[in-house]
Design a protein around this motif. Structure first.
Motif, short mmCIF file in Angstrom:
data_model
loop_
_atom_site.label_atom_id
_atom_site.label_comp_id
_atom_site.label_asym_id
_atom_site.label_seq_id
_atom_site.Cartn_x
_atom_site.Cartn_y
_atom_site.Cartn_z
N SER A 9 0.90 -1.17 -0.09
CA SER A 9 0.11 -0.03 -0.04
C SER A 9 0.84 1.30 -0.13
O SER A 9 1.86 1.41 0.94
CB SER A 9 -1.01 0.00 1.14
OG SER A 9 -1.42 1.24 1.27
N SER A 14 -2.24 3.42 5.92
CA SER A 14 -2.79 2.45 5.24
C SER A 14 -3.96 1.53 5.86
O SER A 14 -3.78 1.14 7.15
CB SER A 14 -2.03 1.28 4.89
OG SER A 14 -2.24 -0.04 4.43
N LYS A 15 -5.28 1.17 5.53
CA LYS A 15 -6.04 0.66 6.31
C LYS A 15 -5.71 -0.94 6.16
O LYS A 15 -6.07 -1.71 6.96
CB LYS A 15 -7.68 0.85 5.60
CG LYS A 15 -8.00 2.14 6.07
CD LYS A 15 -9.73 1.97 5.91
CE LYS A 15 -10.09 3.32 6.54
NZ LYS A 15 -11.57 3.15 6.47
N THR A 16 -5.09 -1.24 5.03
CA THR A 16 -4.58 -2.79 4.60
C THR A 16 -3.93 -3.25 5.81
O THR A 16 -4.06 -4.24 6.37
CB THR A 16 -4.11 -2.79 3.28
OG1 THR A 16 -4.96 -2.03 2.35
CG2 THR A 16 -4.28 -4.24 2.94
N PRO A 75 -3.89 -2.91 -1.11
CA PRO A 75 -5.44 -2.26 -1.34
C PRO A 75 -5.87 -3.03 -2.89
O PRO A 75 -4.98 -3.23 -3.55
CB PRO A 75 -5.26 -1.06 -1.11
CG PRO A 75 -4.01 -0.82 -1.35
CD PRO A 75 -3.04 -1.92 -1.29
N VAL A 76 -7.14 -2.80 -2.98
CA VAL A 76 -7.36 -3.15 -4.32
C VAL A 76 -7.50 -1.50 -5.03
O VAL A 76 -7.93 -0.68 -4.61
CB VAL A 76 -8.92 -3.65 -4.65
CG1 VAL A 76 -9.29 -3.50 -5.85
CG2 VAL A 76 -9.16 -5.12 -4.06
N GLN A 78 -8.09 -0.05 -9.03
CA GLN A 78 -8.37 -0.18 -10.54
C GLN A 78 -8.90 -1.78 -10.52
O GLN A 78 -8.28 -2.15 -11.65
CB GLN A 78 -7.55 0.34 -11.31
CG GLN A 78 -6.87 1.66 -11.00
CD GLN A 78 -7.90 2.82 -10.93
OE1 GLN A 78 -9.08 2.55 -10.62
NE2 GLN A 78 -7.27 4.08 -10.92
N SER A 79 -9.55 -2.44 -9.93
CA SER A 79 -10.06 -3.69 -9.93
C SER A 79 -8.72 -4.64 -9.71
O SER A 79 -9.07 -5.93 -10.01
CB SER A 79 -10.77 -4.04 -11.06
OG SER A 79 -11.62 -3.12 -11.22
N SER A 107 -7.52 -5.39 1.13
CA SER A 107 -8.74 -4.42 1.49
C SER A 107 -9.03 -3.68 0.01
O SER A 107 -8.35 -3.28 -0.65
CB SER A 107 -8.38 -3.44 2.51
OG SER A 107 -7.89 -2.15 1.83
N GLY A 108 -10.48 -3.30 0.11
CA GLY A 108 -11.03 -2.76 -0.96
C GLY A 108 -12.24 -1.84 -0.78
O GLY A 108 -12.73 -2.03 0.35
N GLY A 109 -12.55 -1.03 -1.38
CA GLY A 109 -13.81 -0.05 -1.02
C GLY A 109 -14.85 -0.69 -1.28
O GLY A 109 -16.04 -0.42 -0.70
N SER A 110 -15.18 -1.87 -2.11
CA SER A 110 -16.25 -2.57 -2.19
C SER A 110 -15.89 -4.19 -2.17
O SER A 110 -15.25 -4.65 -2.88
CB SER A 110 -16.97 -2.24 -3.36
OG SER A 110 -17.46 -3.28 -4.07
N HIS A 113 -15.08 -6.20 -5.50
CA HIS A 113 -13.66 -6.45 -6.13
C HIS A 113 -13.05 -7.58 -5.30
O HIS A 113 -11.72 -7.74 -5.51
CB HIS A 113 -12.92 -5.09 -6.27
CG HIS A 113 -13.43 -4.42 -7.29
ND1 HIS A 113 -13.61 -3.07 -7.45
CD2 HIS A 113 -14.00 -4.88 -8.65
CE1 HIS A 113 -13.93 -2.43 -8.38
NE2 HIS A 113 -14.41 -3.67 -9.35
N SER A 141 -13.02 -1.83 3.13
CA SER A 141 -12.41 -0.74 4.12
C SER A 141 -13.22 0.02 5.11
O SER A 141 -12.74 0.53 6.29
CB SER A 141 -11.81 0.52 3.05
OG SER A 141 -12.73 0.88 2.28
#
Ligand SMILES: Cc1cc2nc3c(=O)[nH]c(=O)nc-3n(C[C@H](O)[C@H](O)[C@H](O)COP(=O)(O)O)c2cc1C
Length: 193
Positions: A9, A14-16, A75-76, A78-79, A107-110, A113, A141
């Motif tokens: 990250s 970083s959240k990850t 993190p994720v 762009q997919s 980790s990802g926003g959605s 993914h 996240s």
């Protein structure tokens, strides 16, 4: 015995990276040390131009060689996984994960993914000859937060998944350690007999 966590990250907050805390607790309880390396530990030129002779890269190779297992964090973006992680993975010599179990933490926003781990990250880990790629944990996240005291606050379901993955990883490494230690004691027995 130690495990190397490789964080791709680029974020300073970083959240990850926060996903490592429960894992570190489980590893330490099994007498396994967690070491960390992040993309920010490398001078940009050494990393981006893959300077294998740079001291930072050589230090990374030594850490990797000494590690019994590896945690890969990203993190994720762009997919797919973060480009900064690929920069680090490209510094690993051919077959550099051979004999090492690998645990991906993403980790990802959605949650949409989630499959980025399977279709993007795991093939690269396979190409590096990871001995076993654990299922890993994908965290949304929004489930990774901070409590009133500034400590880690994870959604309970995420915490449970992380604890389960951490226990599995720690017990696999402990079993490997026992297997490595066994031949020495058996040969000792033969001498006694
Ligand atoms: C440039 C960029 C691209 C992103 N692309 C995605 C994406 O395609 N899918 C997704 O689920 N989240 C995406 N996100 C959200 C991050 O994956 C998410 O916020 C993650 O927890 C960030 O982790 P970090 O704090 O360790 O960098 C993106 C974030 C950034 C900054």
């Amino acid at each position: 015995m130690n495990v190397l966590a490789i964080s791709g990250s680029p974020s300073a907050t970083s959240k990850t990276l926060r996903l490592l805390d429960p894992l570190e607790q489980a590893l330490n309880a099994a007498d396994i040390e967690l070491r960390r390396v992040s993309v920010s530990d490398f001078p940009a030129e050494a990393a981006l131009l893959a300077r294998f002779d740079h001291p930072a890269v050589q230090g990374f190779h030594r850490q990797l060689a000494q590690a019994s297992g590896v945690v890969v964090l990203t993190p994720v973006y762009q997919s797919a996984y973060a480009g900064a992680l690929k920069v680090l993975l490209d510094l690993i010599p051919e077959g550099g994960l051979a004999g090492k179990p690998v645990l991906p933490l993403v980790s990802g926003g959605s949650a949409g993914h989630l499959l980025a781990v399977d279709y993007a990250l795991k093939p690269v880990l396979s190409a590096l000859k990871a001995s076993e790629i654990h299922q890993g944990v994908f965290a949304v996240s929004g489930d990774i937060g901070v409590d009133a005291d500034g400590g880690l606050a994870l959604a309970p379901a995420l915490r449970a998944r992380l604890d389960e993955a951490a226990q599995l990883f720690a017990s696999q490494l402990s079993a490997r350690r026992r297997a490595q230690q066994a031949p020495a004691s058996w040969s000792g027995l033969r001498v006694c007999l």
